[in-house]
Write a protein that holds these residues in place. Structure first.
Motif, PDB file in Angstrom:
ATOM      1  N   TYR A   1      21.216 -11.584   2.055  1.00 55.00           N
ATOM      2  CA  TYR A   1      22.191 -11.345   0.980  1.00 55.00           C
ATOM      3  C   TYR A   1      23.490 -12.099   1.274  1.00 55.00           C
ATOM      4  O   TYR A   1      24.059 -12.741   0.384  1.00 55.00           O
ATOM      5  N   ALA A   2      23.959 -12.020   2.522  1.00 51.50           N
ATOM      6  CA  ALA A   2      25.185 -12.715   2.899  1.00 51.50           C
ATOM      7  C   ALA A   2      25.020 -14.229   2.802  1.00 51.50           C
ATOM      8  O   ALA A   2      25.991 -14.955   2.569  1.00 51.50           O
ATOM      9  N   ASN A   3      23.777 -14.697   2.968  1.00 46.68           N
ATOM     10  CA  ASN A   3      23.501 -16.137   2.934  1.00 46.68           C
ATOM     11  C   ASN A   3      23.234 -16.643   1.517  1.00 46.68           C
ATOM     12  O   ASN A   3      22.964 -17.826   1.323  1.00 46.68           O
ATOM     13  N   GLY A   4      23.272 -15.738   0.521  1.00 45.52           N
ATOM     14  CA  GLY A   4      23.075 -16.137  -0.859  1.00 45.52           C
ATOM     15  C   GLY A   4      21.638 -16.138  -1.334  1.00 45.52           C
ATOM     16  O   GLY A   4      21.365 -16.489  -2.485  1.00 45.52           O
ATOM     17  N   ALA A   5      20.696 -15.729  -0.470  1.00 46.91           N
ATOM     18  CA  ALA A   5      19.279 -15.682  -0.859  1.00 46.91           C
ATOM     19  C   ALA A   5      18.985 -14.317  -1.468  1.00 46.91           C
ATOM     20  O   ALA A   5      18.315 -13.467  -0.862  1.00 46.91           O
ATOM     21  N   ARG A   6      19.490 -14.069  -2.665  1.00 52.26           N
ATOM     22  CA  ARG A   6      19.425 -12.740  -3.274  1.00 52.26           C
ATOM     23  C   ARG A   6      17.994 -12.269  -3.586  1.00 52.26           C
ATOM     24  O   ARG A   6      17.665 -11.107  -3.328  1.00 52.26           O
ATOM     25  N   PRO A   7      17.099 -13.115  -4.155  1.00 48.91           N
ATOM     26  CA  PRO A   7      15.738 -12.619  -4.431  1.00 48.91           C
ATOM     27  C   PRO A   7      14.995 -12.190  -3.169  1.00 48.91           C
ATOM     28  O   PRO A   7      14.353 -11.135  -3.146  1.00 48.91           O
ATOM     29  N   ALA A   8      15.078 -13.000  -2.108  1.00 50.98           N
ATOM     30  CA  ALA A   8      14.417 -12.637  -0.845  1.00 50.98           C
ATOM     31  C   ALA A   8      15.044 -11.377  -0.261  1.00 50.98           C
ATOM     32  O   ALA A   8      14.342 -10.508   0.277  1.00 50.98           O
ATOM     33  N   SER A   9      16.360 -11.272  -0.364  1.00 56.19           N
ATOM     34  CA  SER A   9      17.047 -10.086   0.137  1.00 56.19           C
ATOM     35  C   SER A   9      16.604  -8.838  -0.604  1.00 56.19           C
ATOM     36  O   SER A   9      16.359  -7.787   0.002  1.00 56.19           O
ATOM     37  N   ALA A  10      16.486  -8.939  -1.942  1.00 54.13           N
ATOM     38  CA  ALA A  10      16.058  -7.792  -2.747  1.00 54.13           C
ATOM     39  C   ALA A  10      14.629  -7.377  -2.405  1.00 54.13           C
ATOM     40  O   ALA A  10      14.316  -6.185  -2.339  1.00 54.13           O
ATOM     41  N   ALA A  11      13.760  -8.359  -2.166  1.00 53.33           N
ATOM     42  CA  ALA A  11      12.372  -8.048  -1.823  1.00 53.33           C
ATOM     43  C   ALA A  11      12.304  -7.264  -0.512  1.00 53.33           C
ATOM     44  O   ALA A  11      11.591  -6.254  -0.408  1.00 53.33           O
ATOM     45  N   LEU A  12      13.052  -7.715   0.483  1.00 51.87           N
ATOM     46  CA  LEU A  12      13.051  -7.003   1.766  1.00 51.87           C
ATOM     47  C   LEU A  12      13.715  -5.641   1.655  1.00 51.87           C
ATOM     48  O   LEU A  12      13.335  -4.698   2.366  1.00 51.87           O
ATOM     49  N   LEU A  13      14.703  -5.527   0.776  1.00 52.59           N
ATOM     50  CA  LEU A  13      15.333  -4.232   0.564  1.00 52.59           C
ATOM     51  C   LEU A  13      14.314  -3.226   0.035  1.00 52.59           C
ATOM     52  O   LEU A  13      14.265  -2.072   0.501  1.00 52.59           O
ATOM     53  N   TRP A  14      13.484  -3.642  -0.911  1.00 53.53           N
ATOM     54  CA  TRP A  14      12.465  -2.747  -1.441  1.00 53.53           C
ATOM     55  C   TRP A  14      11.435  -2.380  -0.374  1.00 53.53           C
ATOM     56  O   TRP A  14      10.965  -1.238  -0.320  1.00 53.53           O
ATOM     57  N   VAL A  15      11.103  -3.327   0.485  1.00 45.79           N
ATOM     58  CA  VAL A  15      10.173  -3.036   1.586  1.00 45.79           C
ATOM     59  C   VAL A  15      10.783  -1.993   2.524  1.00 45.79           C
ATOM     60  O   VAL A  15      10.111  -1.046   2.950  1.00 45.79           O
ATOM     61  N   ALA A  16      12.066  -2.161   2.833  1.00 49.84           N
ATOM     62  CA  ALA A  16      12.750  -1.208   3.713  1.00 49.84           C
ATOM     63  C   ALA A  16      12.824   0.178   3.089  1.00 49.84           C
ATOM     64  O   ALA A  16      12.603   1.200   3.761  1.00 49.84           O
ATOM     65  N   LEU A  17      13.137   0.226   1.788  1.00 51.53           N
ATOM     66  CA  LEU A  17      13.218   1.517   1.094  1.00 51.53           C
ATOM     67  C   LEU A  17      11.856   2.207   1.065  1.00 51.53           C
ATOM     68  O   LEU A  17      11.759   3.435   1.250  1.00 51.53           O
ATOM     69  N   ALA A  18      10.800   1.425   0.843  1.00 51.60           N
ATOM     70  CA  ALA A  18       9.451   1.999   0.841  1.00 51.60           C
ATOM     71  C   ALA A  18       9.095   2.544   2.219  1.00 51.60           C
ATOM     72  O   ALA A  18       8.524   3.639   2.348  1.00 51.60           O
ATOM     73  N   GLY A  19       9.438   1.785   3.265  1.00 48.32           N
ATOM     74  CA  GLY A  19       9.174   2.257   4.621  1.00 48.32           C
ATOM     75  C   GLY A  19       9.916   3.541   4.929  1.00 48.32           C
ATOM     76  O   GLY A  19       9.369   4.468   5.550  1.00 48.32           O
ATOM     77  N   PHE A  20      11.164   3.617   4.487  1.00 49.77           N
ATOM     78  CA  PHE A  20      11.966   4.828   4.708  1.00 49.77           C
ATOM     79  C   PHE A  20      11.350   6.014   3.968  1.00 49.77           C
ATOM     80  O   PHE A  20      11.263   7.122   4.515  1.00 49.77           O
ATOM     81  N   ALA A  21      10.912   5.783   2.721  1.00 49.51           N
ATOM     82  CA  ALA A  21      10.340   6.858   1.899  1.00 49.51           C
ATOM     83  C   ALA A  21       9.031   7.378   2.479  1.00 49.51           C
ATOM     84  O   ALA A  21       8.682   8.547   2.278  1.00 49.51           O
ATOM     85  N   VAL A  22       8.301   6.541   3.200  1.00 51.52           N
ATOM     86  CA  VAL A  22       7.032   6.968   3.809  1.00 51.52           C
ATOM     87  C   VAL A  22       7.258   7.630   5.167  1.00 51.52           C
ATOM     88  O   VAL A  22       6.674   8.680   5.478  1.00 51.52           O
ATOM     89  N   LEU A  23       8.117   7.026   5.977  1.00 50.74           N
ATOM     90  CA  LEU A  23       8.232   7.456   7.372  1.00 50.74           C
ATOM     91  C   LEU A  23       9.056   8.731   7.553  1.00 50.74           C
ATOM     92  O   LEU A  23       8.744   9.547   8.422  1.00 50.74           O
ATOM     93  N   VAL A  24      10.107   8.921   6.752  1.00 51.73           N
ATOM     94  CA  VAL A  24      10.920  10.133   6.920  1.00 51.73           C
ATOM     95  C   VAL A  24      10.115  11.402   6.641  1.00 51.73           C
ATOM     96  O   VAL A  24      10.142  12.352   7.434  1.00 51.73           O
ATOM     97  N   PRO A  25       9.350  11.489   5.535  1.00 50.05           N
ATOM     98  CA  PRO A  25       8.480  12.661   5.352  1.00 50.05           C
ATOM     99  C   PRO A  25       7.433  12.790   6.457  1.00 50.05           C
ATOM    100  O   PRO A  25       7.057  13.911   6.824  1.00 50.05           O
ATOM    101  N   ALA A  26       6.966  11.656   6.991  1.00 53.18           N
ATOM    102  CA  ALA A  26       5.997  11.716   8.085  1.00 53.18           C
ATOM    103  C   ALA A  26       6.613  12.360   9.326  1.00 53.18           C
ATOM    104  O   ALA A  26       5.948  13.132  10.033  1.00 53.18           O
ATOM    105  N   TYR A  27       7.878  12.054   9.597  1.00 51.65           N
ATOM    106  CA  TYR A  27       8.581  12.706  10.706  1.00 51.65           C
ATOM    107  C   TYR A  27       8.632  14.221  10.480  1.00 51.65           C
ATOM    108  O   TYR A  27       8.363  15.013  11.396  1.00 51.65           O
TER     109      TYR A  27
END
Length: 362
Positions: A53-79
């Motif tokens: 995001y800081a480097n201006g690659a907004r689409p790639a940044s958004a894609a990884l953000l969604w991956v991170a959010l999905a990982g958080f949504a799966v792993l926190v309930p698993a904990y």
């Protein structure tokens, strides 16, 4: 998630039927064996998203953000499920050498908060910050108190490892999220919170550095015991740079510390984190090239993604904040190195998951 992996390999996704109990048993076993530091995946993905995001690659940044959010949504309930259904094993990890890895829960939430803030998602960012700050308070006090009070002689010196630096990283992550959110909101609470947590994190970093270095120098280190988590040593210094860089952008008088102190401290910490990189690379060469430890995927590789991504975004933003062109250019290249490394580790993780499921599918 198993359905996604199976579809990616061309296998038919099993429907409800005789295989359902086996699949449930596999999921239950996976949750029972869940690594305390599993959210390092979210930490690494979130900070690389921030760097892009800081480097201006907004689409790639958004894609990884969604991956991170999905990982958080799966792993926190698993904990939470593991705590309810496998309490004895959960407590055993909480009182063992991997205890500080539980702080990835707080750090990952705060990293997501700091990434969402520049996009204008202030409500979501505030919610992640609140969750991360609560986790920081509970675990930041609870883990050291549990290790000290529940063991007869306190934690063993041999238990010390790189994950102990997460104690400092968790404090710095609260400061980073607060400073990031303060840039897009008004008020004095967030800047004060950022400065206080930054100072606490610096002291925790110094204390942990002394303990870990004493452990490495006083006891023989086996190649098998030199885990990738030692890279958090560098990541903890790098995140301590990014916090004052974000504070510099606030209006004058918003923080207790002057711009000169923030910039000076940032450059000292950046220099030290830069100095650590060749040392950590040399240890990796010693472990894998000289002592022939196989280079295969495990969760610990995400402990490398986070420091590399954090160093990249820190270099880039420190260069912009101080008007240092060579540092900004260097940071741009480092961002792409971090993104490439994330892709390699992610591919290795997916490949490892597919290989583990093949015998079961057969």
């Amino acid at each position: 998630m198993s359905k996604i992996i199976r579809r990616g390999t061309g296998e038919r996704t099993p429907g409800p039927g005789p295989r359902t109990p086996g699949r449930r048993a596999a999921v239950s076993a996976a949750v029972a064996d869940l690594n305390p530091g599993a959210l390092a995946f979210v930490m690494g993905t979130g900070i690389v998203s921030t760097a892009l995001y800081a480097n201006g690659a907004r689409p790639a940044s958004a894609a990884l953000l969604w991956v991170a959010l999905a990982g958080f949504a799966v792993l926190v309930p698993a904990y939470a499920w593991r705590l309810l259904r496998n309490r004895e094993r959960f407590v055993a990890d909480f009182l063992g050498p991997r205890a500080f890895a539980f702080l990835t829960l707080a750090v990952s939430s705060n990293v997501l908060a700091s990434r969402l803030a520049p996009d204008g998602h202030t409500a979501a960012s505030g919610a992640f910050l609140a969750f991360g700050a609560l986790g920081w308070l509970v675990l930041g006090y609870g883990i050291p108190l549990a290790l000290i009070t529940t063991l007869k002689r306190g934690p063993s010196f041999d238990q010390v490892n790189g994950t102990w630096f997460l104690w400092a990283v968790s404090s710095e992550s609260v400061a980073l999220a607060a400073a990031s959110l303060a840039r897009v909101t008004s008020g004095h609470v967030l800047p004060v919170l950022a400065v206080v947590c930054w100072a606490v994190g610096l002291m925790q970093y110094l204390l942990t550095s002394a303990i870990v270095l004493a452990r490495l120098l006083a006891r023989p280190v086996r190649p098998e015991g030199l885990m990738t988590s030692v890279w958090i040593f560098m990541g903890a210094a790098a995140i301590a740079v990014l916090v004052p860089v974000r504070l510099i952008a606030l209006p004058p008088g918003s923080t207790i510390l002057s711009r000169e102190i923030l910039v000076g401290t940032s450059f000292v910490l950046w220099s030290f984190s830069s100095w650590l990189i060749p040392l950590l690379l040399a240890l990796g060469v010693w472990r894998h090239a000289l002592r022939r430890i196989p280079l295969r995927y495990d969760l610990g590789w995400w402990n490398l993604v986070f420091p590399i991504g954090m160093y990249a975004v820190t270099t880039h933003e420190l260069g912009r904040a101080t008007g240092t062109s060579w540092m900004t250019s260097m940071g741009r290249w480092e961002v792409w190195v971090a993104a490439a490394f994330w892709a390699v580790v992610f591919a290795a993780m997916v490949g490892s998951g597919i290989r583990r499921r093949r015998p079961a599918a057969a």
